[in-house]
Design a protein around this motif. Structure first.
Motif, PDB file in Angstrom:
ATOM      1  N   THR A 174      64.371 118.971  38.671  1.00  0.00           N
ATOM      2  CA  THR A 174      64.294 119.315  37.321  1.00  0.00           C
ATOM      3  C   THR A 174      65.494 118.845  36.557  1.00  0.00           C
ATOM      4  O   THR A 174      65.145 118.606  35.254  1.00  0.00           O
ATOM      5  CB  THR A 174      63.839 120.866  37.139  1.00  0.00           C
ATOM      6  N   LYS A 175      66.625 119.187  37.011  1.00  0.00           N
ATOM      7  CA  LYS A 175      67.966 118.922  36.269  1.00  0.00           C
ATOM      8  C   LYS A 175      68.057 117.416  36.165  1.00  0.00           C
ATOM      9  O   LYS A 175      68.130 116.752  35.128  1.00  0.00           O
ATOM     10  CB  LYS A 175      68.767 119.391  36.940  1.00  0.00           C
ATOM     11  N   LYS A 176      67.522 116.695  37.213  1.00  0.00           N
ATOM     12  CA  LYS A 176      67.644 114.962  37.226  1.00  0.00           C
ATOM     13  C   LYS A 176      66.731 114.456  36.205  1.00  0.00           C
ATOM     14  O   LYS A 176      67.280 113.319  35.576  1.00  0.00           O
ATOM     15  CB  LYS A 176      67.197 114.639  38.524  1.00  0.00           C
ATOM     16  N   ILE A 177      65.752 114.854  36.107  1.00  0.00           N
ATOM     17  CA  ILE A 177      64.822 114.133  35.155  1.00  0.00           C
ATOM     18  C   ILE A 177      64.918 114.718  33.520  1.00  0.00           C
ATOM     19  O   ILE A 177      64.178 114.173  32.678  1.00  0.00           O
ATOM     20  CB  ILE A 177      63.343 114.304  35.404  1.00  0.00           C
ATOM     21  N   GLY A 178      65.546 115.868  33.490  1.00  0.00           N
ATOM     22  CA  GLY A 178      65.926 116.186  32.058  1.00  0.00           C
ATOM     23  C   GLY A 178      64.838 117.123  31.661  1.00  0.00           C
ATOM     24  O   GLY A 178      64.484 117.158  30.413  1.00  0.00           O
TER      25      GLY A 178
END
Length: 207
Positions: A174-178
């Motif tokens: 979730t964090k990685k893809i923005g």
């Protein structure tokens, strides 16, 4: 009569997608993509509401059925809106859709690279502020009952083989893809035979 009315309105929709619809989460979503749509079981309500609905699937027979069914809705062009194509090679411009649906698709990934290729493809076509609805198999709650076979894939107690995620992985992605969760991660344990997790993410708008 009441049950039939509900089915006439929503069809055989995923109950957790219906939950988001009833909450009004997707009320402003006009451009909708079902990536891995099958015959379109999750699309009846969207079509009836007048949304511009698109779908892709690798099964030509499923797409043929969906095109025939959707031909009665004037806002869609069945040949253009529904394509036989893989999720990792979506034929759409970046930031096209208000909502991307991925229901029981990502757990067929061959490995982590394949999983992220599908995820990134769907995320790319999602508008900033848009919603990603995902249901997929996980190991949450059945960690001791699954058997790792390699490449992120496991044998489940029901005998099937799937690529499985867990909560840490979904939070990291979730964090990685923005993105940001707009609902807590929820998991249904089906009598210790398999677990299905609902992952609801919104694409963060750039400041």
């Amino acid at each position: 009569m009441r049950k039939q009315h509900i089915k006439d309105t929503f069809g055989s929709i995923d109950i957790y997608l219906l939950d988001q619809i009833l909450k009004g989460t997707y009320d402003e979503c006009d451009m909708i993509l079902d990536a891995g749509c099958g015959t379109g079981r999750n699309l009846l309500y969207a079509l009836k509401s007048g949304a511009k609905v698109f779908g892709v699937d690798q099964n030509p027979e499923a797409i043929a059925q969906l095109r025939l069914f959707a031909s009665s809705f004037p806002q869609v062009d069945p040949e253009e809106n529904f394509k036989v194509v893989s999720v990792e090679e979506l034929p759409f411009e970046s930031e096209t859709f208000d909502l991307v649906i991925s229901s029981a698709v990502l757990h067929f990934a061959e490995n982590m690279n394949h999983f992220e290729a599908m995820l990134n493809s769907m995320w790319n076509v999602l508008k900033p502020g848009g919603y990603f609805f995902c249901r997929l198999a996980s190991e949450i709650g059945i960690e001791s009952l699954v058997r790792f076979v390699g490449n992120g894939r496991y044998i489940l107690p029901d005998g099937s083989e799937r690529f499985l995620v867990n909560q840490e992985m979904l939070l990291r992605l979730t964090k990685k893809i923005g993105g940001e969760l707009h609902e807590p991660i929820k998991t249904t344990n089906v009598q210790n035979l398999r677990s299905m997790t609902t992952w609801c993410v919104r694409k963060i708008k750039s400041s």
